[in-house]
Design a protein around this motif. Structure first.
Motif, PDB file in Angstrom:
ATOM      1  N   THR A 277       0.691  -1.040  -0.021  1.00 41.63           N
ATOM      2  CA  THR A 277       0.148   0.058   0.108  1.00 41.63           C
ATOM      3  C   THR A 277       0.842   1.213  -0.027  1.00 41.63           C
ATOM      4  O   THR A 277       1.915   1.375  -0.150  1.00 41.63           O
ATOM      5  CB  THR A 277      -0.963  -0.121   1.297  1.00 41.63           C
ATOM      6  OG1 THR A 277      -1.948   0.939   1.045  1.00 41.63           O
ATOM      7  CG2 THR A 277      -0.102   0.142   2.526  1.00 41.63           C
ATOM      8  N   LEU A 279       1.271   4.760   2.348  1.00 41.46           N
ATOM      9  CA  LEU A 279       0.969   5.365   3.603  1.00 41.46           C
ATOM     10  C   LEU A 279       1.863   6.612   3.598  1.00 41.46           C
ATOM     11  O   LEU A 279       2.881   6.763   3.697  1.00 41.46           O
ATOM     12  CB  LEU A 279       1.613   4.421   5.033  1.00 41.46           C
ATOM     13  CG  LEU A 279       0.812   3.095   5.217  1.00 41.46           C
ATOM     14  CD1 LEU A 279       1.369   2.541   6.270  1.00 41.46           C
ATOM     15  CD2 LEU A 279      -0.743   3.463   5.405  1.00 41.46           C
ATOM     16  N   TYR A 286       2.860  -4.433   4.579  1.00 47.90           N
ATOM     17  CA  TYR A 286       2.564  -4.886   6.126  1.00 47.90           C
ATOM     18  C   TYR A 286       1.860  -6.359   6.127  1.00 47.90           C
ATOM     19  O   TYR A 286       1.171  -6.619   5.184  1.00 47.90           O
ATOM     20  CB  TYR A 286       1.501  -3.837   6.760  1.00 47.90           C
ATOM     21  CG  TYR A 286       0.129  -3.758   6.063  1.00 47.90           C
ATOM     22  CD1 TYR A 286      -1.170  -4.426   6.416  1.00 47.90           C
ATOM     23  CD2 TYR A 286      -0.178  -2.987   4.812  1.00 47.90           C
ATOM     24  CE1 TYR A 286      -2.332  -4.460   5.852  1.00 47.90           C
ATOM     25  CE2 TYR A 286      -1.274  -2.922   4.073  1.00 47.90           C
ATOM     26  CZ  TYR A 286      -2.435  -3.688   4.699  1.00 47.90           C
ATOM     27  OH  TYR A 286      -3.571  -3.469   4.066  1.00 47.90           O
ATOM     28  N   ARG A 288      -0.759  -8.573   8.566  1.00 48.85           N
ATOM     29  CA  ARG A 288      -1.972  -8.191   9.309  1.00 48.85           C
ATOM     30  C   ARG A 288      -2.505  -9.441   9.871  1.00 48.85           C
ATOM     31  O   ARG A 288      -2.544 -10.328   9.529  1.00 48.85           O
ATOM     32  CB  ARG A 288      -2.910  -7.428   8.432  1.00 48.85           C
ATOM     33  CG  ARG A 288      -4.218  -7.017   9.293  1.00 48.85           C
ATOM     34  CD  ARG A 288      -5.041  -6.467   8.010  1.00 48.85           C
ATOM     35  NE  ARG A 288      -5.783  -7.394   7.315  1.00 48.85           N
ATOM     36  CZ  ARG A 288      -6.234  -7.346   6.102  1.00 48.85           C
ATOM     37  NH1 ARG A 288      -6.158  -6.327   5.589  1.00 48.85           N
ATOM     38  NH2 ARG A 288      -6.638  -8.604   5.615  1.00 48.85           N
ATOM     39  N   TYR A 296       4.686  -3.390   9.882  1.00 48.57           N
ATOM     40  CA  TYR A 296       4.802  -2.418   8.885  1.00 48.57           C
ATOM     41  C   TYR A 296       6.241  -2.092   8.525  1.00 48.57           C
ATOM     42  O   TYR A 296       7.043  -2.024   9.483  1.00 48.57           O
ATOM     43  CB  TYR A 296       4.242  -1.107   9.258  1.00 48.57           C
ATOM     44  CG  TYR A 296       2.818  -0.871   9.470  1.00 48.57           C
ATOM     45  CD1 TYR A 296       1.794  -0.666   8.429  1.00 48.57           C
ATOM     46  CD2 TYR A 296       2.531  -0.820  10.847  1.00 48.57           C
ATOM     47  CE1 TYR A 296       0.408  -0.267   8.687  1.00 48.57           C
ATOM     48  CE2 TYR A 296       1.033  -0.729  11.050  1.00 48.57           C
ATOM     49  CZ  TYR A 296       0.058  -0.446  10.277  1.00 48.57           C
ATOM     50  OH  TYR A 296      -1.354  -0.355  10.518  1.00 48.57           O
ATOM     51  N   THR A 320      -8.218  -1.699  11.941  1.00 52.00           N
ATOM     52  CA  THR A 320      -6.988  -1.775  11.291  1.00 52.00           C
ATOM     53  C   THR A 320      -6.822  -0.645  10.645  1.00 52.00           C
ATOM     54  O   THR A 320      -5.830   0.066  10.549  1.00 52.00           O
ATOM     55  CB  THR A 320      -6.995  -3.041  10.293  1.00 52.00           C
ATOM     56  OG1 THR A 320      -7.029  -4.322  10.966  1.00 52.00           O
ATOM     57  CG2 THR A 320      -5.787  -2.915   9.378  1.00 52.00           C
ATOM     58  N   GLN A 321      -8.030   0.204  10.099  1.00 47.99           N
ATOM     59  CA  GLN A 321      -7.668   1.602   9.677  1.00 47.99           C
ATOM     60  C   GLN A 321      -7.539   2.310  10.452  1.00 47.99           C
ATOM     61  O   GLN A 321      -6.717   3.332  10.044  1.00 47.99           O
ATOM     62  CB  GLN A 321      -9.219   1.725   8.781  1.00 47.99           C
ATOM     63  CG  GLN A 321      -9.449   0.904   7.535  1.00 47.99           C
ATOM     64  CD  GLN A 321     -11.143   1.073   7.148  1.00 47.99           C
ATOM     65  OE1 GLN A 321     -11.792   2.047   7.786  1.00 47.99           O
ATOM     66  NE2 GLN A 321     -11.371   0.335   6.110  1.00 47.99           N
ATOM     67  N   ASP A 324      -3.546   2.281  10.825  1.00 51.14           N
ATOM     68  CA  ASP A 324      -3.100   2.836   9.588  1.00 51.14           C
ATOM     69  C   ASP A 324      -3.318   4.403   9.784  1.00 51.14           C
ATOM     70  O   ASP A 324      -2.259   4.962   9.524  1.00 51.14           O
ATOM     71  CB  ASP A 324      -3.981   2.616   8.283  1.00 51.14           C
ATOM     72  CG  ASP A 324      -3.826   1.123   7.837  1.00 51.14           C
ATOM     73  OD1 ASP A 324      -2.704   0.454   8.379  1.00 51.14           O
ATOM     74  OD2 ASP A 324      -4.457   0.742   7.013  1.00 51.14           O
ATOM     75  N   GLU A 328      -0.159   7.164   9.706  1.00 55.19           N
ATOM     76  CA  GLU A 328       0.020   8.177   8.699  1.00 55.19           C
ATOM     77  C   GLU A 328      -0.301   9.642   9.226  1.00 55.19           C
ATOM     78  O   GLU A 328       0.333  10.522   9.021  1.00 55.19           O
ATOM     79  CB  GLU A 328      -1.344   8.217   7.647  1.00 55.19           C
ATOM     80  CG  GLU A 328      -1.043   6.957   6.772  1.00 55.19           C
ATOM     81  CD  GLU A 328      -2.025   7.323   5.579  1.00 55.19           C
ATOM     82  OE1 GLU A 328      -1.551   7.697   4.592  1.00 55.19           O
ATOM     83  OE2 GLU A 328      -3.306   7.046   5.502  1.00 55.19           O
TER      84      GLU A 328
END
Length: 347
Positions: A277, A279, A286, A288, A296, A320-321, A324, A328
């Protein structure tokens, strides 16, 4: 490891020579990234247990908010797939498997009632979740782990896609790989993990659950400490090398991080045991696990981050978001600020 659980200084001096370099660096953790109020921000995520951040291999942030300490094993759930993928890379290097294009029929016993198309599935298809077989995760997980033969159950699922086509997240794929490692070497996946990863990285790999045939669960329920996970992440960040030793094949990291299938849930790509992805504008990779077990690696910033969380259900996918978002909004910007600061401000 958190305030109130730090070891007395006399005990630290006694224990320090016995610890690994990474463990010594986080025995008395401090927030060297200078993220204002980070512990409070992280603590607001009520499932989050620990956060461990290293830059250039040096831990710069270590917080244990609740749950086990950084040197204690935690159930890493499906983050186990990242470890299994590393074992497959070593198996290829050692000639146990011929390569990712090898048919699985050459490395694991195929039940007689399996579809002929199963022989078209490759080792790489299993690693990238592109076997094409109906999943053993999600709504199908319970019936699978309650079956009397996990490997045969996974291999006799009906085809719902072509091998090499759509990504279908299925833990059964990785359990087949665990069985293949055991069948081809005559050694348990636990013994291989300890020999191929545990010993060279100086990390402890405890036993984890097995199926009715005694095959160690491939792709779920491994138990590793945050410090051990950091060592795995650093191994990948350093192109498979640890202390001058090539633990993984030199090209395995690039191979593992090559985007293949696309997750229908996040739209992130998947390689071999790693999601791919971006970030905060950086390419990021990553692994998970259910409930928020995260590893990560952000190579452009020389960053490796471990997060462990409560693994018990229920857990919303949105959690999980939120992790993230922690990366970020807080962790990666702090690393960027530190990297941009004049040398005399970075002691």
């Amino acid at each position: 490891m958190t305030p109130g659980r730090r070891l007395p200084i006399i005990l630290l001096l006694v224990l320090a020579p016995l610890l690994s370099p990474l463990a010594r660096a986080v025995v008395a953790p401090e927030n060297r990234l200078d993220i204002e109020g980070f512990a409070g921000q992280a603590r607001s995520l009520d499932r989050l247990h620990s956060v461990l951040v290293a830059v250039g291999g040096e831990p710069v942030l270590a917080e244990v908010l609740r749950g086990p300490d950084l040197d204690q094993p935690a159930n890493i759930k499906s983050l186990s797939k990242t470890i299994m993928a590393a074992l497959v890379g070593v198996a290829i290097e050692r000639g146990v498997f011929e390569g990712t294009e090898q048919s699985i029929a050459e490395v694991v016993s195929i039940p007689p009632n399996a579809d002929d198309g199963v022989r078209e599935i490759t080792v790489g298809n299993l690693l990238s979740m592109q076997a094409g077989l109906q999943r053993t995760s999600g709504e199908y997980y319970g019936i699978w782990v309650n079956s009397n033969h996990w490997v045969n159950h996974a291999l006799t699922r009906p085809f719902v896609a072509e091998p090499g086509g759509e990504m279908l997240y299925s833990t059964g794929n990785y359990h087949i790989l665990s069985a293949a490692l055991t069948e081809t070497t005559g050694r348990s996946t636990l013994a291989l993990a300890r020999s191929w990863l545990g010993e060279p990285l100086n990390i402890t790999i405890p036993r984890w659950p097995r199926d009715p045939q005694g095959i160690y669960f491939g792709g779920n329920d491994m138990r590793l400490s945050p410090l051990a996970l950091l060592a795995i992440g650093e191994l990948y960040r350093n192109d498979g090398r640890h202390d001058g030793e090539q633990v993984l094949p030199q090209d395995w990291v690039d191979t593992s991080w090559q985007p293949r299938g696309v997750s229908r849930y996040t739209d992130d790509h998947y390689g071999y045991g790693w999601f791919v992805t971006q970030l905060n504008g950086h390419d990021a990779y990553y692994g998970r696990g259910y409930g928020g077990q995260m590893l990560y690696v952000v190579p452009s910033l020389s960053v490796t981050v471990v997060m462990t969380s409560d693994p018990s259900p229920p857990s919303s996918p949105s959690f999980t978001q939120r992790l993230d978002d922690l990366m970020e909004r807080h962790i990666l910007p702090a690393v960027e600020r530190q990297a941009a600061a004049p040398d005399d401000t970075r002691d």
